[in-house]
Design an enzyme around this catalytic site. Structure first.
Site, PDB file in Angstrom:
ATOM      1  CG  ASP A  49      -0.727  -2.321  -1.389  1.00 36.55           C
ATOM      2  OD1 ASP A  49      -0.807  -2.238  -2.626  1.00 36.55           O
ATOM      3  OD2 ASP A  49      -1.492  -1.688  -0.626  1.00 36.55           O
ATOM      4  CD  GLU A 120      -3.617   2.639  -2.793  1.00 35.77           C
ATOM      5  OE1 GLU A 120      -4.812   2.791  -2.447  1.00 35.77           O
ATOM      6  OE2 GLU A 120      -3.154   1.542  -3.162  1.00 35.77           O
ATOM      7  CD  GLU A 187      -4.227   1.149 -10.285  1.00 38.55           C
ATOM      8  OE1 GLU A 187      -3.567   1.472  -9.276  1.00 38.55           O
ATOM      9  OE2 GLU A 187      -4.743   0.021 -10.432  1.00 38.55           O
TER      10      GLU A 187
HETATM   11  O1  KIV Z   1       0.341  -2.435  -5.224  1.00 39.49           O
HETATM   12  C1  KIV Z   1       0.537  -2.162  -6.407  1.00 39.49           C
HETATM   13  O2  KIV Z   1       1.088  -2.947  -7.184  1.00 39.49           O
HETATM   14  C2  KIV Z   1       0.096  -0.869  -6.864  1.00 39.49           C
HETATM   15  C3  KIV Z   1      -0.212  -0.770  -8.311  1.00 39.49           C
HETATM   16  C4  KIV Z   1      -1.586  -1.312  -8.562  1.00 39.49           C
HETATM   17  C5  KIV Z   1      -0.084   0.599  -8.792  1.00 39.49           C
HETATM   18  O3  KIV Z   1      -0.099   0.029  -6.102  1.00 39.49           O
END
Ligand code: KIV
Length: 285
Positions: A49, A120, A187
């Site tokens: 996202d 997440e 992360e």
């Molecule tokens: O949206 C994304 O690219 C992510 C990365 C920051 C891990 O979730």
């Protein structure tokens, strides 16, 4: 030359972990880049996202909708039919309920041909992971710096610096693994924390982004690797080439050549036979 690659599957990823061979993972949002990534041998792609910032120019990932994600994931799948494709669940596509989470995870699988989804959050999101996995969809957790909670985390900064905060992240990783996540992304956590979590993982692949060398594999944001995001370059990213600079120079040359009439040159257009042109002139009077 188009090379056809072996289809990357879950057993393939676990085999790499067994062999101690780090897994390669990049973000990607469009067809031509997906094609190049697959040709280069990248094993996993995340349609993140983060496309809200890198592709759509928002200040954060929060405005991204499921329909945005599906459109980009479909394009990526067309360019990279054999990579292990992960769809990233956008803000509020899973937080409100297990039912919503399962329906939206299912859209990534059915409409875009994804192999897994990522979401997440720690122990509080374990029931979402469980519900998604129980409906037959492989799921990845995401801990540490979780951009959808950036306001609560106080900005884009290292997470789990103190022993007590590190313990929360380590416990969250276990909770996600127990809920059925086949992988967890860490992360921006300290490398020693990443090492401990990787060592404690029993049946879970630990992937790292800005978290050191000890994870089972690495993720990078594609735009950070090639100077394609103009606003900032995080410390965790390495620049592998400055495509942004190359493109900017090319655009400046195009502007200059159109103004000076150096472009188009003779090889860039088609002419017309004399007799056809004479005929046209007659017809036009
Ligand atoms: O949206 C994304 O690219 C992510 C990365 C920051 C891990 O979730």
């Amino acid at each position: 030359m188009i090379e056809t690659r072996q289809k990357i599957t879950l057993p393939y990823l676990f085999q790499k972990v067994q062999q101690g061979e780090p897994i390669t993972w990049l973000t990607c949002y469009d067809y031509p880049t997906a094609y190049l990534q697959e040709q280069a041998g990248i094993e996993m792609i995340l349609v993140g996202d983060s496309l809200g910032m890198t592709m759509l120019g928002y200040e954060s990932t929060l405005p991204v909708k499921m329909d945005d994600m599906i459109r980009h994931a479909c394009a990526v799948r067309r360019g990279a039919p054999n990579v292990f494709l992960v769809g990233d669940m956008p803000y509020m596509s899973y937080q409100p309920s297990n039912e919503l989470a399962v329906l939206n995870a299912g859209r990534f699988m059915a409409e875009a041909g994804c192999d897994a989804i990522k979401l997440e959050g720690g122990a509080a999101m374990a029931p979402r992971i469980r519900a998604i996995v129980d409906s037959g969809i492989p799921a990845i957790g995401h801990l540490g710096l979780t951009p959808q909670s950036v306001a609560a985390l106080g900005g884009f900064r290292l997470q789990g610096k103190s022993a007590s905060l590190a313990k929360v992240i380590a416990d969250d990783a276990k909770a996600l693994e127990k809920a059925g996540a086949f992988a967890v992304l860490l992360e921006l956590v300290p490398d020693r924390l990443c090492k401990v979590i990787t060592e404690r993982a029993e049946n879970c692949i630990i992937m790292g982004l800005g978290s050191g060398l000890h994870a089972h594999g690495q993720l990078l944001i594609y735009h950070d690797m090639f100077g394609l995001y103009p606003k900032f370059k995080p410390k965790m990213a390495k620049t592998y080439g400055n495509a942004g600079e190359v493109i900017l120079k090319g655009l400046q040359s195009y502007c200059a050549e159109v103004k000076s009439k150096a472009f188009p040159a003779r090889e860039n257009w088609f002419g017309m036979q004399d007799e056809e042109f004479d005929g046209l002139k007659k017809m036009l009077g």
